[in-house]
Design an enzyme around this catalytic site. Structure first.
Site, mmCIF file in Angstrom:
data_model
loop_
_atom_site.group_PDB
_atom_site.id
_atom_site.type_symbol
_atom_site.label_atom_id
_atom_site.label_comp_id
_atom_site.label_asym_id
_atom_site.label_seq_id
_atom_site.Cartn_x
_atom_site.Cartn_y
_atom_site.Cartn_z
ATOM 1 N N HIS A 36 -29.772 14.708 42.195
ATOM 2 C CA HIS A 36 -30.168 15.358 43.072
ATOM 3 C C HIS A 36 -29.134 16.238 43.273
ATOM 4 C CE1 HIS A 36 -35.001 14.607 42.912
ATOM 5 N NE2 HIS A 36 -34.628 14.004 42.221
ATOM 6 N N GLU A 53 -28.531 16.564 46.651
ATOM 7 C CA GLU A 53 -28.454 15.897 48.173
ATOM 8 C C GLU A 53 -27.027 14.748 47.729
ATOM 9 O OE1 GLU A 53 -30.490 17.446 47.192
ATOM 10 O OE2 GLU A 53 -31.857 17.910 49.141
ATOM 11 N N CYS A 60 -33.684 11.453 48.671
ATOM 12 C CA CYS A 60 -32.493 12.294 49.383
ATOM 13 C C CYS A 60 -32.624 12.259 50.904
ATOM 14 C CB CYS A 60 -32.257 13.290 49.139
ATOM 15 S SG CYS A 60 -31.565 14.040 47.037
ATOM 16 N N CYS A 93 -35.784 15.086 49.449
ATOM 17 C CA CYS A 93 -37.295 14.608 49.105
ATOM 18 C C CYS A 93 -37.081 12.952 49.423
ATOM 19 C CB CYS A 93 -36.734 14.601 46.848
ATOM 20 S SG CYS A 93 -35.541 13.584 47.046
#
Lengths: 160, 160
Positions: free
Chosen positions: B58, B60, B91, B88
């Protein structure tokens, strides 16, 4: 769960413990992990946070990363993740996102654990994936290696 | 928060949005991220989950990974993480573990968000690190790119 299945769990947890021992030797918090699909070990990993300076390099994240690399997709369907310690928030998130189906862990983590200890993220209805979790496999051994490690660290600090 | 600070937030969020656009072009869910320390950009990243087959990649997590690599330690003290979308669970965990001090995000994620939407992990007392969070910076733009992306995907599926 039959006796045979239990024996399998112990077999893979022993390998996760061998990984934890590698972390111990590297002066890392001794946590180890094994990822299994179709009764085959797809990835092994241990905590490498201090040695790499990487906040994200917990044992579980590394095992998932290696497994995705090996398989070539992010969906680890039918997978069993064996870890010596209850997963933290980040690792629980990585488990959920990679669709790991089963998590088997040894001992609880009262400060960071995201199954029984701080919060339940793994089996909750919060997200679009729920994990089957078995805890307490080789609990004593998984706990002992952590206790020994932190005892050693404390004794070293006292000597300084 | 003064006007000047707000302008800074918009400045960095625009760069995060440029990252999101890169993801869009690569047919990834368009989410972008910028990590800033001492008013300098330490890392930029966008979602690369599909293109790499990596569940953990992801925006991040990738920005935190790059920042730790660059700085050489896992503690991102004094850092500001700008992300186009509410983080999420994974992250949020990476943010907590790397001690990111401030998270600034654009739009909410009703299905996965771990600040306002599904649960609050970032500012809760659950773990040993709490994050300062500002939401809604360039909200419309951050939301629009996501809506455009999913609309395009739906239309393509309809044509098939």
């Amino acid at each position: 769960m039959g006796k045979e299945k239990n024996m399998n769990h112990n077999y893979y947890m022993k390998i996760a413990l061998e990984e934890a021992k590698k972390a111990y030797k590297e002066r890392e918090v001794p946590i180890g992990c094994v990822l299994v699909i179709d009764n085959k070990i797809v990835a092994k990993a241990h905590n490498m946070k201090e040695v790499t300076g990487q906040a994200i390099y917990h044992a579980e994240v590394l095992a998932i990363k290696k497994a995705c690399e090996k398989i070539g997709i992010w969906r680890l369907e039918g997978s069993y993740l064996y870890t010596t310690v209850e997963p933290c928030v980040m690792c629980s998130g990585a488990i959920i996102h990679s669709r790991v189906e089963n998590v088997i862990y040894g001992t609880c983590d009262s400060k960071n654990g995201c199954h029984k200890s701080k919060i339940d993220l793994l089996t909750s209805n919060l997200f679009n994936h729920k994990v089957n979790v078995i805890s307490g496999i080789m609990k004593e051994e998984c706990e002992k290696i952590l206790k020994d490690f932190f005892k050693e660290i404390r004794e070293e600090k006292r000597k300084k």
